[in-house]
Write an enzyme that holds these catalytic residues in place. Sequence first.
Site, PDB file in Angstrom:
ATOM      1  N   HIS A 192      -7.045  -5.840   1.860  1.00  0.00           N
ATOM      2  CA  HIS A 192      -5.916  -5.285   2.621  1.00  0.00           C
ATOM      3  C   HIS A 192      -5.401  -6.360   3.567  1.00  0.00           C
ATOM      4  O   HIS A 192      -6.194  -7.066   4.199  1.00  0.00           O
ATOM      5  CB  HIS A 192      -6.371  -4.135   3.530  1.00  0.00           C
ATOM      6  N   ASP A 204       0.840  -1.191   0.000  1.00  0.00           N
ATOM      7  CA  ASP A 204       0.000   0.000   0.000  1.00  0.00           C
ATOM      8  C   ASP A 204       0.881   1.250   0.000  1.00  0.00           C
ATOM      9  O   ASP A 204       1.898   1.312   0.688  1.00  0.00           O
ATOM     10  CB  ASP A 204      -0.909   0.005   1.235  1.00  0.00           C
ATOM     11  N   GLY A 246     -16.110   2.299   3.484  1.00  0.00           N
ATOM     12  CA  GLY A 246     -14.850   3.052   3.423  1.00  0.00           C
ATOM     13  C   GLY A 246     -14.004   2.746   2.206  1.00  0.00           C
ATOM     14  O   GLY A 246     -12.796   3.006   2.207  1.00  0.00           O
ATOM     15  N   GLN A 247     -14.628   2.228   1.142  1.00  0.00           N
ATOM     16  CA  GLN A 247     -13.856   1.928  -0.072  1.00  0.00           C
ATOM     17  C   GLN A 247     -13.548   3.215  -0.816  1.00  0.00           C
ATOM     18  O   GLN A 247     -14.447   4.019  -1.085  1.00  0.00           O
ATOM     19  CB  GLN A 247     -14.652   0.973  -0.981  1.00  0.00           C
ATOM     20  N   HIS A 281     -10.235  -5.261  -3.694  1.00  0.00           N
ATOM     21  CA  HIS A 281      -8.919  -5.519  -3.122  1.00  0.00           C
ATOM     22  C   HIS A 281      -9.069  -5.964  -1.686  1.00  0.00           C
ATOM     23  O   HIS A 281      -9.990  -5.537  -0.993  1.00  0.00           O
ATOM     24  CB  HIS A 281      -8.031  -4.269  -3.186  1.00  0.00           C
TER      25      HIS A 281
HETATM   26  P1  5GP Z   1      -9.804   1.337   0.236  1.00  0.00           P
HETATM   27  O1  5GP Z   1     -10.024   2.544   1.090  1.00  0.00           O
HETATM   28  O2  5GP Z   1     -10.437   1.495  -1.135  1.00  0.00           O
HETATM   29  O3  5GP Z   1     -10.181   0.051   0.896  1.00  0.00           O
HETATM   30  O4  5GP Z   1      -8.242   1.227   0.063  1.00  0.00           O
HETATM   31  C1  5GP Z   1      -7.538   1.737  -1.017  1.00  0.00           C
HETATM   32  C2  5GP Z   1      -6.085   1.663  -0.653  1.00  0.00           C
HETATM   33  O5  5GP Z   1      -5.334   1.863  -1.829  1.00  0.00           O
HETATM   34  C3  5GP Z   1      -5.634   2.718   0.349  1.00  0.00           C
HETATM   35  O6  5GP Z   1      -5.080   2.087   1.482  1.00  0.00           O
HETATM   36  C4  5GP Z   1      -4.604   3.548  -0.413  1.00  0.00           C
HETATM   37  O7  5GP Z   1      -3.522   3.965   0.386  1.00  0.00           O
HETATM   38  C5  5GP Z   1      -4.182   2.595  -1.512  1.00  0.00           C
HETATM   39  N1  5GP Z   1      -3.778   3.257  -2.728  1.00  0.00           N
HETATM   40  C6  5GP Z   1      -4.431   4.250  -3.381  1.00  0.00           C
HETATM   41  N2  5GP Z   1      -3.764   4.634  -4.488  1.00  0.00           N
HETATM   42  C7  5GP Z   1      -2.657   3.840  -4.530  1.00  0.00           C
HETATM   43  C8  5GP Z   1      -1.550   3.767  -5.454  1.00  0.00           C
HETATM   44  O8  5GP Z   1      -1.464   4.483  -6.449  1.00  0.00           O
HETATM   45  N3  5GP Z   1      -0.595   2.831  -5.174  1.00  0.00           N
HETATM   46  C9  5GP Z   1      -0.659   1.996  -4.089  1.00  0.00           C
HETATM   47  N4  5GP Z   1       0.328   1.132  -3.910  1.00  0.00           N
HETATM   48  N5  5GP Z   1      -1.694   2.053  -3.203  1.00  0.00           N
HETATM   49  C10 5GP Z   1      -2.660   2.957  -3.433  1.00  0.00           C
END
Ligand code: 5GP
Length: 114
Positions: free
Chosen positions: A102, A30, A93-94, A100
């Site tokens: 985590h 991340d 919180g997406q 994906h």
């Molecule tokens: P969500 O909030 O959708 O569950 O998580 C998205 C995750 O993607 C976040 O933890 C954020 O830091 C990560 N993320 C967003 N953009 C990028 C990117 O360009 N590269 C990487 N490696 N992680 C990303």
Amino acid sequence: MDTCIFCNIVSGAIPAKRLYEDDELVAFHDVSPQAPVHFLVIPKRHIQNIMELAPGDVALVGRLLHKAQELAVELGCAEKGARFVINCKSDGGQTVDHLHIHVLGGRPLAWPPG
Ligand code: 5GP
Ligand code: ZN
């Protein structure tokens, strides 16, 4: 999907610190880690979120989870464990609309989430 950040990571258009890749899955660190271990495992195919899964995706999701476990072990989380999280849409919180999981580990994590 040209505009999807994670599809762009899959294609290589956006760089990422890759941990693993095969014909169906990619795993990468991340960009904004919330724990000493924080990586994401995604399907290469664009699936918006867990609500969009179809019966034909069951094997893919099984592989996604199993790869998350294998990499968590490789990164030292076997003994103390880790948090495996799938956020979905706004209440979940997406922030990136490409399915994906985590994996967060390397420190104790609070529960429940705020
Ligand atoms: P969500 O909030 O959708 O569950 O998580 C998205 C995750 O993607 C976040 O933890 C954020 O830091 C990560 N993320 C967003 N953009 C990028 C990117 O360009 N590269 C990487 N490696 N992680 C990303
Ligand atoms: Zn995508």
